[in-house]
Enzyme design. Structure first.
Site, PDB file in Angstrom:
ATOM      1  N   LYS A  40      19.023  45.129  79.376  1.00  0.00           N
ATOM      2  CA  LYS A  40      19.204  44.866  80.814  1.00  0.00           C
ATOM      3  C   LYS A  40      20.542  44.187  81.076  1.00  0.00           C
ATOM      4  CE  LYS A  40      17.191  40.998  82.696  1.00  0.00           C
ATOM      5  NZ  LYS A  40      18.215  40.200  83.374  1.00  0.00           N
ATOM      6  N   CYS A 138      16.458  35.290  88.864  1.00  0.00           N
ATOM      7  CA  CYS A 138      15.361  34.367  88.580  1.00  0.00           C
ATOM      8  C   CYS A 138      15.669  32.956  89.066  1.00  0.00           C
ATOM      9  CB  CYS A 138      15.095  34.342  87.074  1.00  0.00           C
ATOM     10  SG  CYS A 138      14.260  35.821  86.502  1.00  0.00           S
TER      11      CYS A 138
HETATM   12  C1  EPZ Z   1      23.189  35.950  82.157  1.00  0.00           C
HETATM   13  O1  EPZ Z   1      23.087  35.210  83.366  1.00  0.00           O
HETATM   14  C2  EPZ Z   1      21.881  36.695  82.021  1.00  0.00           C
HETATM   15  N1  EPZ Z   1      21.696  37.528  83.190  1.00  0.00           N
HETATM   16  C3  EPZ Z   1      20.734  35.713  81.854  1.00  0.00           C
HETATM   17  O2  EPZ Z   1      19.565  36.465  81.659  1.00  0.00           O
HETATM   18  C4  EPZ Z   1      20.990  34.845  80.628  1.00  0.00           C
HETATM   19  O3  EPZ Z   1      19.970  33.901  80.516  1.00  0.00           O
HETATM   20  C5  EPZ Z   1      22.344  34.146  80.776  1.00  0.00           C
HETATM   21  O4  EPZ Z   1      23.388  35.129  81.007  1.00  0.00           O
HETATM   22  C6  EPZ Z   1      22.705  33.314  79.558  1.00  0.00           C
HETATM   23  O5  EPZ Z   1      22.761  34.145  78.426  1.00  0.00           O
HETATM   24  C7  EPZ Z   1      22.297  38.713  83.256  1.00  0.00           C
HETATM   25  O6  EPZ Z   1      23.036  39.104  82.358  1.00  0.00           O
HETATM   26  C8  EPZ Z   1      22.019  39.553  84.449  1.00  0.00           C
HETATM   27  P1  EPZ Z   1      25.701  32.320  82.886  1.00  0.00           P
HETATM   28  P2  EPZ Z   1      24.384  34.580  84.024  1.00  0.00           P
HETATM   29  O7  EPZ Z   1      26.763  32.575  83.882  1.00  0.00           O
HETATM   30  O8  EPZ Z   1      25.548  35.428  83.736  1.00  0.00           O
HETATM   31  C9  EPZ Z   1      26.193  28.030  84.986  1.00  0.00           C
HETATM   32  C10 EPZ Z   1      17.273  36.955  81.894  1.00  0.00           C
HETATM   33  O9  EPZ Z   1      16.124  36.439  81.957  1.00  0.00           O
HETATM   34  N2  EPZ Z   1      27.151  28.649  85.924  1.00  0.00           N
HETATM   35  O10 EPZ Z   1      26.038  32.426  81.442  1.00  0.00           O
HETATM   36  O11 EPZ Z   1      24.051  34.289  85.452  1.00  0.00           O
HETATM   37  C11 EPZ Z   1      24.763  28.519  85.252  1.00  0.00           C
HETATM   38  O12 EPZ Z   1      24.170  27.857  86.333  1.00  0.00           O
HETATM   39  C12 EPZ Z   1      18.428  36.210  82.467  1.00  0.00           C
HETATM   40  O13 EPZ Z   1      17.518  38.075  81.433  1.00  0.00           O
HETATM   41  C13 EPZ Z   1      27.809  27.848  86.826  1.00  0.00           C
HETATM   42  O14 EPZ Z   1      27.643  26.623  86.861  1.00  0.00           O
HETATM   43  O15 EPZ Z   1      24.446  33.234  83.200  1.00  0.00           O
HETATM   44  C14 EPZ Z   1      24.102  28.258  83.908  1.00  0.00           C
HETATM   45  O16 EPZ Z   1      23.718  26.911  83.835  1.00  0.00           O
HETATM   46  C15 EPZ Z   1      18.200  35.060  83.294  1.00  0.00           C
HETATM   47  N3  EPZ Z   1      28.676  28.440  87.720  1.00  0.00           N
HETATM   48  C16 EPZ Z   1      25.241  28.520  82.916  1.00  0.00           C
HETATM   49  O17 EPZ Z   1      26.460  28.445  83.653  1.00  0.00           O
HETATM   50  C17 EPZ Z   1      28.895  29.792  87.718  1.00  0.00           C
HETATM   51  O18 EPZ Z   1      29.691  30.278  88.564  1.00  0.00           O
HETATM   52  C18 EPZ Z   1      25.170  29.848  82.220  1.00  0.00           C
HETATM   53  O19 EPZ Z   1      25.082  30.899  83.168  1.00  0.00           O
HETATM   54  C19 EPZ Z   1      28.219  30.591  86.769  1.00  0.00           C
HETATM   55  C20 EPZ Z   1      27.347  30.006  85.881  1.00  0.00           C
END
Ligand code: EPZ
Length: 456
Positions: A40, A138
């Site tokens: 996904k 989510c």
């Molecule tokens: C991706 O989310 C995945 N989703 C998530 O999968 C996964 O858990 C996550 O990466 C970590 O591996 C998709 O690929 C669609 P991040 P993403 O940006 O890209 C903070 C699942 O169940 N952050 O790495 O949204 C954020 O809040 C899901 O399949 C900011 O602060 O994750 C988090 O604490 C859920 N500001 C951390 O970084 C931003 O602008 C990591 O988020 C962006 C992120």
């Protein structure tokens, strides 16, 4: 006796897309073979990458999940023609007539996914403007988009916040930039990649995420004609090009789905062969799985996960960015830890609120306490911020049936397997969310011998 007939299994609700509630009669070990297809978390981004090509793309092994449908809908309203063959998982994407979408059509997708934010770079390159609705995904924390907006500003995008979304333009085009992420965010790294490949000049990204799904996106972009190098210490360098072609690519397998079924085998004392799973991308998970007391056999076409008998053992884990223990593996494993002999600790360092699912486990008889402190070797970003982000799980505790409601994708899967392991009957509602990321999960449960009834 399995109450889902083969005919019903082929019906939409069995695929999981229209099901709402499942009643489980627990206690059956899950046994058999299932297959996982494309991840996904790669497929949805690869679909966005097709927007950058001048010619059509073919993505293989695309799972039938609702996140793919949401992104297909968004691409279609931007003029991309999409043809899908469900059986093979082939997805043809033709971007020859990319056009601006109507605001109302875009807004119809508001709140349904986080992928729209990744449309920005490609749409700015193709059309000079982009509108992004309020985002969904989510509810596992605040999930801000500040890194994304900062990245886009670095490339020269002009950002205007509107009441129902964000409008962007690039009056002077987009130019390569030097960017340092505050945290190795998966989405922000993808944002940089999808924008830099067609920006003028060079981009250097420091503190990048290097998840296998990101490496696969880089493979795709390279096939399209992009020039990208991945250096040591989370540095990615991109040389912008004027034109990209379409790609043909088989998506990397879904290691999060594979890890979920592995935990299902452990929790139900079962034996599941996950066809399509590979060792290299699951190395960290496999180490923990073995430590807990699970067994696995690596085959050429997949991995067999099983409970070898004996007691499960407690573990101390911290979730982290790759190559650490993924946050998406944590929830189903916590269900297994409720059956381990002793005290386990899980310190969640990626999302601040990813333990919402444990309330239901406690209702079912588990002993899980949540703490605001960082219970691990590292102090994480959430330590001083009042979030219940460390869990202490004491086991083994007998789980009993309960009425529970699925809160999010991974938490939802963990509820399913808790219900399968519990004594008695459990009614699990809101299971539609699980179809966002688990292809045909109801059919797979049926094939593995679970005892349940589906209500639409
Ligand atoms: C991706 O989310 C995945 N989703 C998530 O999968 C996964 O858990 C996550 O990466 C970590 O591996 C998709 O690929 C669609 P991040 P993403 O940006 O890209 C903070 C699942 O169940 N952050 O790495 O949204 C954020 O809040 C899901 O399949 C900011 O602060 O994750 C988090 O604490 C859920 N500001 C951390 O970084 C931003 O602008 C990591 O988020 C962006 C992120």
């Amino acid at each position: 006796m399995n109450s889902l007939t083969q005919d019903a299994a082929l019906h939409g609700s069995a695929v999981g897309l229209t099901a709402d509630t499942i009643t489980f009669r627990g206690g059956q070990p899950l046994k058999g073979r299932i297959e996982v297809r494309g991840a996904k978390n790669l497929v949805t981004k690869a679909m966005v990458a097709a927007l950058l090509g001048e010619t059509p793309s073919l993505l293989k092994a695309v799972p039938n999940i609702s996140d793919v449908r949401v992104v297909s809908g968004l691409l279609e309203i931007h003029g991309v023609r999409i043809k899908r063959d469900d059986a093979s998982g082939d997805l043809h994407l033709d971007p020859s007539n990319v056009e601006s979408a109507h605001m109302a059509e875009i807004n119809a997708h508001a709140g349904s996914s986080r992928i729209p934010i990744l449309f920005c770079g490609p749409l700015l390159h193709r059309l000079g403007e982009a509108f992004i609705p309020d985002l969904g995904g989510c509810r596992i924390g605040d999930r801000p988009i500040d890194f994304h907006l900062e990245v886009l500003r670095n490339f020269g995008a002009v950002i205007e916040k509107l009441p129902d979304g964000i409008r962007m333009s690039a009056p002077d085009g987009l130019s390569g930039a030097k960017i340092q992420l505050p945290y190795p965010s998966v989405g922000a790294t993808e944002q940089v990649l999808l924008t830099a490949v067609r920006a003028t000049g060079r981009t250097e990204l420091r503190n990048a995420a290097i998840e296998p799904e990101i490496m696969d996106l880089i493979n795709i972009l390279q096939k399209m004609g992009a020039s990208i190098s991945v250096d040591a210490d989370r540095v990615i360098r991109i040389e912008g090009v004027d034109r990209l072609e379409g790609y043909r690519h088989r998506a990397i397998f879904d290691r999060n789905e594979a890890a979920s079924w592995a935990s299902a085998a452990l929790v139900t004392k079962g034996d599941i062969f996950v066809a399509g799973a590979r060792q290299a991308e699951m190395l960290t998970f496999l180490n923990v799985f073995r430590k807990v007391g699970g067994a696995f056999e690596i085959e050429e076409d997949g991995i067999r996960f099983y409970h070898p008998g004996g007691d499960l053992k407690p573990v101390v884990i911290e979730t982290d960015v790759h190559p650490g223990f993924m946050t998406d593996w944590q929830q189903p494993l916590v269900v297994a830890l409720t059956q381990a002999h002793g005290v386990s600790i899980v310190h969640e360092t990626v999302y601040e609120q990813r333990f919402g699912f444990v309330d239901a486990l406690v209702d079912m008889g588990a002993t899980v306490q949540l703490h605001r402190e960082c219970l691990g070797s590292e102090h994480c970003r959430f330590g001083q911020r009042n979030f219940l982000h460390s869990a202490v799980i004491s086991g083994p505790t007998k789980l009993h049936g309960a009425d529970i409601e699925v809160p999010d994708l991974r938490g939802g899967f963990s509820h399913l397997i808790a219900a399968l392991a519990a004594d008695g009957v459990s009614r699990v509602s809101n299971v539609g969310i699980i179809a966002r990321g688990y292809e045909n999960f109801i059919q797979k449960l049926h094939d593995l011998g679970a005892d349940f009834t589906v209500e639409s």
